[in-house]
Design a protein around this motif. Structure first.
Motif, PDB file in Angstrom:
ATOM      1  N   LEU A 173       0.841  -1.206   0.000  1.00 20.17           N
ATOM      2  CA  LEU A 173       0.000   0.000   0.000  1.00 20.17           C
ATOM      3  C   LEU A 173       0.874   1.254   0.000  1.00 20.17           C
ATOM      4  O   LEU A 173       0.584   2.232  -0.699  1.00 20.17           O
ATOM      5  CB  LEU A 173      -0.934  -0.001   1.214  1.00 20.17           C
ATOM      6  N   ALA A 187      -9.788  -0.616  -2.796  1.00 18.31           N
ATOM      7  CA  ALA A 187     -10.569  -1.475  -1.892  1.00 18.31           C
ATOM      8  C   ALA A 187      -9.702  -2.654  -1.478  1.00 18.31           C
ATOM      9  O   ALA A 187      -9.124  -3.339  -2.331  1.00 18.31           O
ATOM     10  CB  ALA A 187     -11.835  -1.967  -2.587  1.00 18.31           C
ATOM     11  N   LEU A 188      -9.588  -2.829  -0.190  1.00 12.37           N
ATOM     12  CA  LEU A 188      -8.853  -3.977   0.344  1.00 12.37           C
ATOM     13  C   LEU A 188      -9.914  -5.034   0.686  1.00 12.37           C
ATOM     14  O   LEU A 188     -10.768  -4.803   1.547  1.00 12.37           O
ATOM     15  CB  LEU A 188      -8.078  -3.521   1.579  1.00 12.37           C
ATOM     16  N   ARG A 200     -12.442  -2.909   2.945  1.00 13.00           N
ATOM     17  CA  ARG A 200     -12.130  -1.539   3.375  1.00 13.00           C
ATOM     18  C   ARG A 200     -12.005  -0.707   2.103  1.00 13.00           C
ATOM     19  O   ARG A 200     -11.142  -0.986   1.270  1.00 13.00           O
ATOM     20  CB  ARG A 200     -10.809  -1.472   4.138  1.00 13.00           C
ATOM     21  N   ARG A 201     -12.871   0.297   1.958  1.00 16.47           N
ATOM     22  CA  ARG A 201     -12.861   1.141   0.754  1.00 16.47           C
ATOM     23  C   ARG A 201     -12.379   2.528   1.127  1.00 16.47           C
ATOM     24  O   ARG A 201     -13.014   3.200   1.942  1.00 16.47           O
ATOM     25  CB  ARG A 201     -14.263   1.230   0.135  1.00 16.47           C
ATOM     26  N   ASP A 202     -11.263   2.962   0.551  1.00 13.78           N
ATOM     27  CA  ASP A 202     -10.716   4.282   0.892  1.00 13.78           C
ATOM     28  C   ASP A 202      -9.609   4.623  -0.112  1.00 13.78           C
ATOM     29  O   ASP A 202      -9.354   3.853  -1.041  1.00 13.78           O
ATOM     30  CB  ASP A 202     -10.151   4.240   2.324  1.00 13.78           C
ATOM     31  N   ASN A 206      -5.057   6.463   2.880  1.00 12.78           N
ATOM     32  CA  ASN A 206      -5.832   6.139   4.086  1.00 12.78           C
ATOM     33  C   ASN A 206      -5.803   4.641   4.377  1.00 12.78           C
ATOM     34  O   ASN A 206      -5.776   4.232   5.535  1.00 12.78           O
ATOM     35  CB  ASN A 206      -7.285   6.621   3.943  1.00 12.78           C
ATOM     36  N   LEU A 207      -5.819   3.826   3.318  1.00 13.81           N
ATOM     37  CA  LEU A 207      -5.744   2.373   3.549  1.00 13.81           C
ATOM     38  C   LEU A 207      -4.393   2.009   4.163  1.00 13.81           C
ATOM     39  O   LEU A 207      -4.320   1.149   5.046  1.00 13.81           O
ATOM     40  CB  LEU A 207      -5.955   1.609   2.240  1.00 13.81           C
ATOM     41  N   SER A 210      -4.720   2.790   7.714  1.00 10.51           N
ATOM     42  CA  SER A 210      -5.628   1.862   8.396  1.00 10.51           C
ATOM     43  C   SER A 210      -4.946   0.506   8.628  1.00 10.51           C
ATOM     44  O   SER A 210      -5.103  -0.112   9.683  1.00 10.51           O
ATOM     45  CB  SER A 210      -6.908   1.732   7.565  1.00 10.51           C
ATOM     46  N   VAL A 211      -4.148   0.069   7.646  1.00 11.08           N
ATOM     47  CA  VAL A 211      -3.460  -1.228   7.774  1.00 11.08           C
ATOM     48  C   VAL A 211      -2.365  -1.148   8.842  1.00 11.08           C
ATOM     49  O   VAL A 211      -2.123  -2.113   9.579  1.00 11.08           O
ATOM     50  CB  VAL A 211      -2.898  -1.639   6.391  1.00 11.08           C
ATOM     51  N   LEU A 222      -6.352  -6.677  -3.463  1.00 10.68           N
ATOM     52  CA  LEU A 222      -6.369  -5.210  -3.446  1.00 10.68           C
ATOM     53  C   LEU A 222      -6.799  -4.729  -4.830  1.00 10.68           C
ATOM     54  O   LEU A 222      -6.223  -5.134  -5.836  1.00 10.68           O
ATOM     55  CB  LEU A 222      -4.958  -4.687  -3.135  1.00 10.68           C
TER      56      LEU A 222
END
Ligand code: SAM
Length: 287
Positions: A173, A187-188, A200-202, A206-207, A210-211, A222
């Motif tokens: 990422l 999207a993950l 997870r959509r971002d 941001n992903l 978040s990760v 991904l």
């Protein structure tokens, strides 16, 4: 069943995602080959498909031409051979390509019992455009090679699909945000069809955050949206609009140019109106 190769897709999580035709083929093929013989035996057990004295032959990435030749000999003797990879659709980031090529070259039928695949499942859940997509499989492990591969995919005019592992997703990422732009939507998609399925959509940035905060477990696909924000100068836009306005209405010119540059139509329409007025005024001055 007629002699030939029958590719059988198997579930990527929930065992009941197997198709009825896949079960029929596994029940009646003369020979069964599998990437992972243990997981195939387990799947047959779950669905009550008896092996009936048939052995399950191993065919995986390290199987050479010898194993393929043996499978083709079975077909030459008039036998049907079913092949399943460990999970999902054979050949999709899984073994089977050499086998299909050799069996087809040997003149035998190759057919497929289609079914689950993580790429299609993730695309259908991501909420990103699916009109065109590029399946990039697994990225290289080495960081330099991974960054180079990502950079090469920057201009692909479709959604990008990557298979990933939980160990590497943070680095991927980060590299994807660097190579493709942190503001790209993505999207993950994790543990598809399983108990802890999660999307997870971002944006990529941001992903990545978040990760780092909440490392994901399990299997991951991904999906990354195509590039949208190519910066176009105002003068390029004005020039495209002037050109279009010579041939069409303000509305059509705004539609054409906003689509060509993937920009909001409202803003381009205002520009087109302004340019149209200016052109009208100039022509008025001349007369
Ligand atoms: N042949 C399979 C298919 O059709 O999708 C793919 C096999 S590949 C060796 C395994 C990778 O697929 C995993 O590392 C993951 O990226 C993806 N994958 C498989 N099952 C998945 C699932 N249930 N959820 C998310 N990703 C999955």
């Amino acid at each position: 069943m007629a002699a030939g190769l029958y590719l059988v897709a198997t579930p990527i999580g929930t065992a009941r995602d197997i198709t009825l035709r896949a079960l029929d083929i596994l029940a009646s093929a003369d020979v069964i080959a599998a990437e992972d013989t243990r997981s195939l035996r387990r799947l047959l057990e779950i669905h009550g498909v008896p092996l009936g004295g048939r052995s399950v032959l191993a065919y995986h990435d390290h199987s050479g031409a010898g194993t393929r030749a043996r499978l083709i000999e079975h077909m030459a003797a008039g036998r049907s051979v079913a092949y399943a990879s460990e999970a999902g659709t054979p050949l999709i980031a899984d073994p089977g390509f050499d086998l299909v090529r050799d069996v087809a070259q040997a003149g035998f039928t190759v057919t497929s019992a289609p079914g689950p695949s993580a790429v299609v499942t993730a695309l259908s859940l991501a909420g990103l455009p699916t009109d065109a997509f590029f399946f990039a499989g697994f990225l290289p492990n080495a960081r330099g090679a991974r960054q180079a591969r990502l950079s090469a995919l920057r201009e692909v005019p479709g959604s990008l699909v990557f298979y990933e592992s939980p160990k590497r997703i943070a680095a991927t990422l980060e590299d994807a945000a660097g190579a493709l732009g942190g503001d790209r939507q993505a999207a993950l998609c994790r543990e598809l069809t399983k108990r802890f399925e999660e999307i997870r959509r971002d944006t990529l940035s941001n992903l990545a955050r978040s990760v780092a905060e909440q490392p994901p477990k399990g299997e991951i696909v991904l999906i990354v949206d195509r590039a949208h924000s190519r910066t176009v100068s105002e003068s390029d836009l004005a020039s495209d609009l002037r050109d279009a306005l010579q041939r069409m209405s303000v509305k059509d010119a705004a539609d054409l140019v906003s689509r060509a540059h993937d920009l909001p139509r409202r803003k381009i329409y205002q520009m087109a109106l302004q340019l149209d007025r200016e052109t009208g005024d100039d022509q008025g001055d001349d007369t």
